[in-house]
Design an enzyme around this catalytic site. Sequence first.
Site, PDB file in Angstrom:
ATOM      1  N   GLU A 135      43.620 -26.688  29.676  1.00  0.00           N
ATOM      2  CA  GLU A 135      43.808 -25.233  29.682  1.00  0.00           C
ATOM      3  C   GLU A 135      42.488 -24.572  30.077  1.00  0.00           C
ATOM      4  OE1 GLU A 135      46.252 -23.679  26.714  1.00  0.00           O
ATOM      5  OE2 GLU A 135      45.342 -21.690  26.672  1.00  0.00           O
ATOM      6  N   LYS A 257      43.678 -22.802  15.447  1.00  0.00           N
ATOM      7  CA  LYS A 257      44.037 -21.486  15.987  1.00  0.00           C
ATOM      8  C   LYS A 257      45.358 -21.117  15.324  1.00  0.00           C
ATOM      9  CE  LYS A 257      45.318 -19.308  20.420  1.00  0.00           C
ATOM     10  NZ  LYS A 257      45.271 -19.432  21.895  1.00  0.00           N
ATOM     11  N   GLU A 261      48.271 -15.690  19.462  1.00  0.00           N
ATOM     12  CA  GLU A 261      48.968 -15.964  20.720  1.00  0.00           C
ATOM     13  C   GLU A 261      50.129 -16.944  20.536  1.00  0.00           C
ATOM     14  OE1 GLU A 261      45.688 -17.026  23.369  1.00  0.00           O
ATOM     15  OE2 GLU A 261      45.373 -14.911  23.826  1.00  0.00           O
ATOM     16  N   LYS A 335      34.701 -15.506  18.373  1.00  0.00           N
ATOM     17  CA  LYS A 335      34.290 -15.299  19.760  1.00  0.00           C
ATOM     18  C   LYS A 335      33.176 -14.270  19.824  1.00  0.00           C
ATOM     19  CE  LYS A 335      38.532 -16.591  22.103  1.00  0.00           C
ATOM     20  NZ  LYS A 335      39.500 -16.349  23.203  1.00  0.00           N
ATOM     21  N   ASP A 340      37.692 -11.006  24.527  1.00  0.00           N
ATOM     22  CA  ASP A 340      38.039 -12.363  24.967  1.00  0.00           C
ATOM     23  C   ASP A 340      37.139 -12.866  26.085  1.00  0.00           C
ATOM     24  OD1 ASP A 340      39.319 -14.730  25.286  1.00  0.00           O
ATOM     25  OD2 ASP A 340      41.237 -13.914  25.948  1.00  0.00           O
ATOM     26  N   GLU A 368      36.326 -19.169  32.627  1.00  0.00           N
ATOM     27  CA  GLU A 368      37.634 -18.527  32.782  1.00  0.00           C
ATOM     28  C   GLU A 368      37.516 -17.140  33.409  1.00  0.00           C
ATOM     29  OE1 GLU A 368      39.872 -18.170  29.155  1.00  0.00           O
ATOM     30  OE2 GLU A 368      41.530 -17.126  30.144  1.00  0.00           O
ATOM     31  N   TRP A 500      49.316  -7.214  26.352  1.00  0.00           N
ATOM     32  CA  TRP A 500      48.138  -7.976  25.916  1.00  0.00           C
ATOM     33  C   TRP A 500      47.010  -7.136  25.341  1.00  0.00           C
ATOM     34  CZ3 TRP A 500      48.446 -13.131  25.437  1.00  0.00           C
ATOM     35  CH2 TRP A 500      49.489 -13.772  26.113  1.00  0.00           C
TER      36      TRP A 500
END
Length: 637
Positions: A135, A257, A261, A335, A340, A368, A500
């Site tokens: 991922e 996690k 999500e 984080k 994000d 990412e 989102w």
Amino acid sequence: MVNPAWLPPEALRHLASRRAVVRSSGPVAQTVVDEITSAGGRVVSGETGTDPIDLHLGSGYGVGEQFSLQRRDGVTYVRAGDANGLLYGFFEVVRRGEAAFGADFPPEEHRPVMRRRMLDHWDNVDVHPVMGQVERGYSGGSLFWDAGRLTDDLDRVSTYARLIASTGINAVSVNNVNVSGAAFRLLTDRLDDVAALADRFRPYGIRTHLSVSFAAPIVLGGLSTADPLDPDVRTWWADAAARVYARIPDFGGFVVKADSEGQPGPFRYGRDHADGANLLADALAPHGGVVHWRAFVYNHRQDWRDRSTDRARAAYDHFAPLDGRFRDNAVVQVKYGPIDFQTREPVSPVILAMPDTALAVELQVTQEYTGQQKHACYLGPQWSELLGWDRVAGIAADGDGLVAVSNVGADGYWTGHPLAQANLYAFGRLAWNPRLDPAAILDEWTDLTFGPHLREPLHDILDHSWRAYESYTAPLGVGFMVRPGHHYGPDVDGYEYTPWGTYHFADRDGVGVDRTRATGTGFTGQYPEPWRDVYEHLDTCPDELLLFFHHVPYDHVLHSGRTVIQHIYDTHFAGAAEAERMRARWHEVRTVDPDLHAKVAALLDEQVRSATEWRDQINTYFFRKSGVPDAHGRRIH
Ligand code: GCU
């Protein structure tokens, strides 16, 4: 042939024909012995006193992973607290090259600032239908997993362990935080696979961790609930942990996690995240393990019409009230920013809000949102800025440490983009010592990888590459103007009307998210003084975060003296031009392997193409919204 990254044979040439004594035993000490031997050195007993020696590695300095270096009577002494310290001391000698054997080498003491320096792999065991084998992976397949099976190439895992251990990494999690398919069973009947990986990491002083699903008691244990306060659930986890430790005595712990999500978590049972984390912490505690419980919890089914919900607030709202309720071995993994892993975010206020909880700060080495290893983007400066901010590094050091999502895969260069190796290297070094200068880290990486002759061009290309990336993608703290799903390339409104929670609210008059207490979502109130006021007010909010905290008209004048709209135009023209300059600079480099040169050249072509696309889409979008022409009359489509 696998690219040797920053440990090619030449990086260890200073050890050839040196005589060394290694006064320690066990698998990690054996690694040091093997390193010296394979570099052409000789490990001698040193007993008789007749053999002259150059290097003496042994115990006697402090405790744990620290080490000292000292040059005395023609011998370089490495003294360490434990075997890991010895290994790190050895690699410091490698980094220093011939100088470590020079008569004028001054005594030094080294100690890791972060106790845990960890890489998380978001590697799937099965090939996920959307995310693939890894991922957010941009470096080919997984190092560990191959279409449902453990890799056949465990030697490559050892080579990886060697590379990251040389930077100081001491923990690795081997599967994706989104646990699916066969990955569930790593905890039970596929434990042998995890043990095989742990066997490869152990000689390099790295402990193995596993991502587990909160629903494991249901999925694997056949229970009807995963309620953290249910006695059967507690017993199930205690037994599961005991089985893991029976097989892997130095197992590190679990990564979770939960309620994030779509992942299962304690909310379903009316419990909170402390209940959830403590369940696993209690199961691990008898064996010395820890649970890394991620704070990445927010509503991903938001209604974009609802202006009162603010994703930036979510982690703090969920976690800060729980401060003091987590077990000592329950680490809350946060984080670095409130949203994000964007190119530019303020520091997450959660980091400053939980003094009675062991925290780990999470970064993303995998790119990412910073060019997906197609763009050269050296993240050392971003991390260094973050770790230098207020008390962040100290909080991570007092807590658990620093964690990052790895950027490594089956790719021949390890990291897809050969220059992205510098990010992997820099993460380990900054976790060891957050005060290291990212430019100096780049020197280390360059010297080891290519030799010092490449320092100048690589500084020229990489030093400002993060800011260049920011300037053509993310003006003034706006994020997420990316294509939905895969997150590569521009799509200004791609996420604007989705659930989102990642909006920029651009209209004909202005842009940005009002997160003030006075008129917005109140997010600024999650910061302690002075930051709650610094961010609250237009006259003190730093330009680079203006649109993260405020919605302003296009003609709002920044501290820089430019208007917001002119800043957008200028930075996008400048950023795309910088990408072209980086490419031109690389073409002047002659003294690297031709395959590597060609690979980087092709990637820089893509970076220029992509940066141009970003420039044109962003500029055109904001020109059409605002109707304000560019003050310099440049072409906007
Ligand atoms: C990002 C990323 C996901 C990942 C998530 C996480 O949202 O796009 O792929 O699962 O972060 O950190 O859990």
